[in-house]
Scaffold this active site. Structure first.
Site, PDB file in Angstrom:
ATOM      1  N   ASP A   2     -45.397   8.442  56.436  1.00 49.53           N
ATOM      2  CA  ASP A   2     -45.254   7.326  57.380  1.00 49.53           C
ATOM      3  C   ASP A   2     -45.941   7.704  58.701  1.00 49.53           C
ATOM      4  OD1 ASP A   2     -43.145   4.780  57.687  1.00 49.53           O
ATOM      5  OD2 ASP A   2     -43.580   5.770  59.602  1.00 49.53           O
ATOM      6  N   ASP A  14     -47.660   2.598  57.151  1.00 54.74           N
ATOM      7  CA  ASP A  14     -48.067   2.079  58.458  1.00 54.74           C
ATOM      8  C   ASP A  14     -49.119   2.939  59.160  1.00 54.74           C
ATOM      9  OD1 ASP A  14     -46.100   3.998  58.638  1.00 54.74           O
ATOM     10  OD2 ASP A  14     -44.726   2.802  59.869  1.00 54.74           O
ATOM     11  N   HIS A  63     -35.670   7.247  60.124  1.00 53.31           N
ATOM     12  CA  HIS A  63     -35.258   7.472  61.521  1.00 53.31           C
ATOM     13  C   HIS A  63     -33.737   7.572  61.664  1.00 53.31           C
ATOM     14  CE1 HIS A  63     -39.315   6.951  62.862  1.00 53.31           C
ATOM     15  NE2 HIS A  63     -39.376   5.681  62.521  1.00 53.31           N
ATOM     16  N   HIS A 102     -44.885   7.257  61.595  1.00 49.94           N
ATOM     17  CA  HIS A 102     -43.886   7.746  62.551  1.00 49.94           C
ATOM     18  C   HIS A 102     -43.228   9.015  62.018  1.00 49.94           C
ATOM     19  CE1 HIS A 102     -44.064   3.285  63.082  1.00 49.94           C
ATOM     20  NE2 HIS A 102     -44.132   3.651  64.355  1.00 49.94           N
TER      21      HIS A 102
END
Ligand SMILES: [Zn+2]
Length: 309
Positions: free
Chosen positions: A163, A244, A126, A165
């Protein structure tokens, strides 16, 4: 020995508070499962060095790197964004995480190892060019990619991000960069709410709806990632390895299983063998359900290391 395992004890000292999901115990969960599975004994352990300003400045403006150095507290905690904080050990942990990415690439591109796994935190995907975000400070996988390109002269590097995200920071750094192809799956709509609005041609983004699991993930890999990667012919495959999207991880609502992480690694390994001399470098991103994180990381590492039957 074919796989290096890169980590550092500084990564255990970065702590954003007792209730923060991105916690030091995550690395211990991976170590525990490496021991329990017997996989750990086949890995060559390496200490992560500190990334240099030169290595970081290939990705982040040098003023950003300096601002992070200056933000580091002598004591207590400072917040960089609502989810991302620094304690007195965070700067070294972040420099080790990015340094692990550099060493992971060096060990593989020198031919000493065919793959490496960097068990580090803070994660990176991120982190944008000039902005920390979502538990991330430096974009570790981006540092790895630029190091492979600038220090080793590679022309084509693939970044695989599974991931849960979307890796908005990695996309911010590499959109329209012809040397990098990024292939990702992520829950959408979901934090950080990016990845679907007109992505650049070198971004193979597959958003998955809440509740999607193995079937949807494998379809995305087979139908979107693999054709794009075959055409791109990467000389190195990097992983933003977040775990995740696992069904046991309540950070999000995808339903991947332990075995999906081994499966996707096998698919990417086959591609790496066809185009990249088998070279793969993987960096830990998310994964917050400790048992699922450890088990899934071991499924991934087993395939990297060629230990699967
Ligand atoms: Zn994540």
């Amino acid at each position: 020995m074919s796989t290096a395992f890169v980590t550092h004890s500084d990564c255990l000292k970065h702590d954003m508070g007792a209730h923060h999901p991105e916690r030091p115990e995550r690395l211990g969960a991976i170590e525990d499962q490496l021991i329990a599975s017997g996989v750990g004994q086949y890995l060559a352990r390496h200490e992560a060095p500190l990334a240099t300003d030169e290595q970081l400045a290939r990705v982040h403006p040098i003023d950003y790197v300096r601002a992070i150095r200056q933000a580091a507290p002598q004591e207590g905690t400072v917040h960089l964004d609502p989810d991302t904080a620094m304690n007195p050990h965070t700067l070294d942990a972040a420099l080790r995480a990015a340094g692990a990415a550099v060493l992971g690439v060096d060990l593989v591109l020198s031919g000493k190892f065919s793959s490496s796994f960097c068990s580090v935190r803070p994660p990176g995907h991120h982190a944008c060019r000039a902005r920390p975000m979502g538990f991330c400070i430096f974009n570790n996988v981006a540092v790895a990619a630029r190091h492979a390109i600038h220090a080793h002269g590679l022309k084509r590097v693939a970044i695989i991000d599974f991931d849960v995200h979307h890796g908005n920071g990695t996309e911010d750094i590499f959109q329209n960069d012809p040397h990098v192809l990024m292939a990702s799956t992520f829950q959408h709509p979901f934090y950080p709410y990016s990845g679907t609005e007109d992505p650049a041609p070198n971004m193979v983004n597959v958003p998955l709806a809440a509740g999607a699991g193995s079937r949807e993930f494998r379809e995305a890999v087979r139908e979107a990632w693999v054709p794009a990667l075959e055409e791109f012919r990467p000389e190195l495959i990097l992983f933003s390895a977040g775990f995740d999207a696992h069904t046991e991880d309540d950070m999000a609502m995808l339903r991947f299983s332990d075995l999906d992480y081994g499966w996707v690694t096998e698919q990417m390994k086959a591609l790496a063998e066809r185009h990249a001399k088998g070279r793969m470098v993987s960096l830990l991103e998310g994964g917050y359900a400790l048992s699922a994180l450890g088990r899934s990381a071991v499924q991934h590492i087993k395939v990297l290391a060629g230990l699967h039957a």
